[in-house]
Design an enzyme around this catalytic site. Structure first.
Site, PDB file in Angstrom:
ATOM      1  N   LYS A  47     -45.272 -33.432 -52.383  1.00 21.78           N
ATOM      2  CA  LYS A  47     -44.332 -32.401 -51.467  1.00 21.78           C
ATOM      3  C   LYS A  47     -43.747 -31.375 -52.413  1.00 21.78           C
ATOM      4  O   LYS A  47     -43.057 -30.428 -51.808  1.00 21.78           O
ATOM      5  CB  LYS A  47     -43.650 -33.480 -50.697  1.00 21.78           C
ATOM      6  N   GLY A  48     -43.171 -31.883 -53.515  1.00 19.50           N
ATOM      7  CA  GLY A  48     -42.149 -31.320 -54.224  1.00 19.50           C
ATOM      8  C   GLY A  48     -42.268 -29.737 -54.427  1.00 19.50           C
ATOM      9  O   GLY A  48     -41.235 -29.022 -54.411  1.00 19.50           O
ATOM     10  N   ASP A 104     -43.259 -28.426 -59.050  1.00 20.44           N
ATOM     11  CA  ASP A 104     -41.580 -28.263 -59.264  1.00 20.44           C
ATOM     12  C   ASP A 104     -41.144 -28.810 -60.355  1.00 20.44           C
ATOM     13  O   ASP A 104     -40.486 -27.964 -61.062  1.00 20.44           O
ATOM     14  CB  ASP A 104     -41.058 -29.276 -58.048  1.00 20.44           C
ATOM     15  N   ASP A 107     -41.865 -33.929 -66.150  1.00 17.35           N
ATOM     16  CA  ASP A 107     -41.038 -34.647 -66.862  1.00 17.35           C
ATOM     17  C   ASP A 107     -41.914 -35.084 -67.902  1.00 17.35           C
ATOM     18  O   ASP A 107     -41.756 -34.539 -68.938  1.00 17.35           O
ATOM     19  CB  ASP A 107     -40.829 -35.808 -65.573  1.00 17.35           C
ATOM     20  N   LYS A 135     -38.135 -30.835 -67.947  1.00 14.07           N
ATOM     21  CA  LYS A 135     -37.053 -31.657 -68.714  1.00 14.07           C
ATOM     22  C   LYS A 135     -37.117 -31.798 -70.100  1.00 14.07           C
ATOM     23  O   LYS A 135     -38.407 -31.866 -70.550  1.00 14.07           O
ATOM     24  CB  LYS A 135     -37.151 -33.037 -68.080  1.00 14.07           C
ATOM     25  N   PHE A 156     -31.399 -36.889 -63.760  1.00 17.07           N
ATOM     26  CA  PHE A 156     -32.207 -37.005 -62.221  1.00 17.07           C
ATOM     27  C   PHE A 156     -31.893 -35.686 -61.261  1.00 17.07           C
ATOM     28  O   PHE A 156     -30.589 -35.755 -60.986  1.00 17.07           O
ATOM     29  CB  PHE A 156     -32.166 -38.256 -61.644  1.00 17.07           C
ATOM     30  N   LEU A 157     -32.671 -35.029 -60.871  1.00 12.49           N
ATOM     31  CA  LEU A 157     -32.252 -33.734 -60.137  1.00 12.49           C
ATOM     32  C   LEU A 157     -33.018 -33.821 -58.844  1.00 12.49           C
ATOM     33  O   LEU A 157     -33.953 -34.447 -58.488  1.00 12.49           O
ATOM     34  CB  LEU A 157     -33.022 -32.636 -61.037  1.00 12.49           C
ATOM     35  N   ASP A 163     -36.633 -34.377 -54.688  1.00 12.10           N
ATOM     36  CA  ASP A 163     -36.123 -35.021 -53.695  1.00 12.10           C
ATOM     37  C   ASP A 163     -35.566 -36.511 -54.615  1.00 12.10           C
ATOM     38  O   ASP A 163     -36.126 -36.811 -55.665  1.00 12.10           O
ATOM     39  CB  ASP A 163     -37.009 -35.695 -52.519  1.00 12.10           C
ATOM     40  N   ARG A 169     -34.385 -32.418 -50.680  1.00 13.39           N
ATOM     41  CA  ARG A 169     -35.135 -31.254 -50.759  1.00 13.39           C
ATOM     42  C   ARG A 169     -34.858 -30.007 -50.206  1.00 13.39           C
ATOM     43  O   ARG A 169     -35.184 -28.934 -50.750  1.00 13.39           O
ATOM     44  CB  ARG A 169     -36.662 -31.555 -50.157  1.00 13.39           C
TER      45      ARG A 169
HETATM   46  P1  IMP Z   1     -44.478 -36.596 -64.685  1.00 15.42           P
HETATM   47  O1  IMP Z   1     -45.776 -36.840 -64.480  1.00 15.42           O
HETATM   48  O2  IMP Z   1     -43.716 -37.472 -65.276  1.00 15.42           O
HETATM   49  O3  IMP Z   1     -44.250 -35.144 -65.208  1.00 15.42           O
HETATM   50  O4  IMP Z   1     -43.711 -36.490 -63.318  1.00 15.42           O
HETATM   51  C1  IMP Z   1     -43.622 -35.382 -62.592  1.00 15.42           C
HETATM   52  C2  IMP Z   1     -43.261 -35.325 -61.210  1.00 15.42           C
HETATM   53  O5  IMP Z   1     -42.158 -36.650 -60.914  1.00 15.42           O
HETATM   54  C3  IMP Z   1     -42.586 -34.320 -60.434  1.00 15.42           C
HETATM   55  O6  IMP Z   1     -43.746 -33.678 -59.762  1.00 15.42           O
HETATM   56  C4  IMP Z   1     -41.598 -34.862 -59.548  1.00 15.42           C
HETATM   57  O7  IMP Z   1     -42.178 -35.285 -58.200  1.00 15.42           O
HETATM   58  C5  IMP Z   1     -41.115 -36.266 -60.084  1.00 15.42           C
HETATM   59  N1  IMP Z   1     -39.838 -35.866 -60.893  1.00 15.42           N
HETATM   60  C6  IMP Z   1     -39.893 -35.975 -62.129  1.00 15.42           C
HETATM   61  N2  IMP Z   1     -38.345 -35.805 -62.437  1.00 15.42           N
HETATM   62  C7  IMP Z   1     -37.522 -35.787 -61.171  1.00 15.42           C
HETATM   63  C8  IMP Z   1     -36.331 -35.581 -60.922  1.00 15.42           C
HETATM   64  O8  IMP Z   1     -35.484 -35.538 -61.782  1.00 15.42           O
HETATM   65  N3  IMP Z   1     -36.059 -35.498 -59.731  1.00 15.42           N
HETATM   66  C9  IMP Z   1     -36.930 -35.750 -58.721  1.00 15.42           C
HETATM   67  N4  IMP Z   1     -38.299 -35.826 -58.794  1.00 15.42           N
HETATM   68  C10 IMP Z   1     -38.671 -35.781 -60.390  1.00 15.42           C
HETATM   69 MG    MG Z   2     -43.986 -33.977 -57.721  1.00 11.64          MG
END
Ligand code: IMP
Ligand code: MG
Length: 181
Positions: A47-48, A104, A107, A135, A156-157, A163, A169
């Protein structure tokens, strides 16, 4: 001062800076994608990314098709596993098309890398990635977005589609959730 579940939110990026950066990204994207033979397909990740996609497409001065993909990460941990399950697949055939994958936040990069591979298997002509936030110092895989809004600290954002347990959101800026207190 905004709070969610008793935790204070510290503003990191205000509404005006968000809007300005979205316009800049749109200029870069429309310049690159104006070479496409047919209308580009913007693929937002639910959803982000829905807020970012809504703003970004309205700043683009070229015709685009908009579609959404909804995946969930396997496992219950706070960190993504990189193994994805398709909740809602695309309605659009990507074969031979110019595609812009939009998310969005990056990470660890595990999710986006996996989705990138999944979209590649649909044989687009061009596949580029646009991520609003990245990040710092968190990446676990070799994956760089073609277009990036901002680098952000490892906090954490919430806000602008991001969200914390489904809340936050609807905030117009980007906020860090207070760690203590
Ligand atoms: P990754 O696979 O670790 O890069 O995860 C990315 C996903 O984790 C993003 O699409 C977000 O949905 C979620 N996410 C990572 N960090 C945050 C944060 O600080 N706040 C909210 N959602 C996050
Ligand atoms: Mg996401």
């Amino acid at each position: 001062m905004w709070e969610i579940r008793g935790k204070k939110l510290n503003m990191l990026i205000d509404e005006e800076s968000v809007a300005k950066r979205v316009r800049e990204l749109a200029r870069e994207i429309e310049r690159d994608f104006s070479e496409a033979e047919s209308e580009p397909v913007v693929v937002g990740l639910l959803k982000g990314a829905f807020v970012f996609v809504a703003d970004l497409i309205r700043e683009l001065r070229i015709p685009v098709i908009v579609d959404f993909l909804w995946v969930s990460s396997y496992g219950q941990s706070m960190e993504s596993s990189g193994v994805i399950r398709i909740v809602k697949d695309l309605d659009t055939d990507l074969e031979g098309r110019w595609v812009l994958l939009v998310d969005d936040i990056l990470d660890t990069g595990l999710t986006l890398k996996e989705i990138h591979t999944f979209l590649k298997s649909k044989r687009p002509r061009v596949l580029k990635t646009c991520v609003f936030l990245e990040k710092e110092g968190r990446k676990k895989v070799d994956f760089d977005p073609d277009y990036l809004g901002f680098k952000v600290p490892n906090r954490f954002l919430v806000g602008y589609g991001l969200d914390w347990g489904e809340l936050g959101r609807n905030l117009k800026g980007i906020y860090a959730v207070e760690e203590k207190g």
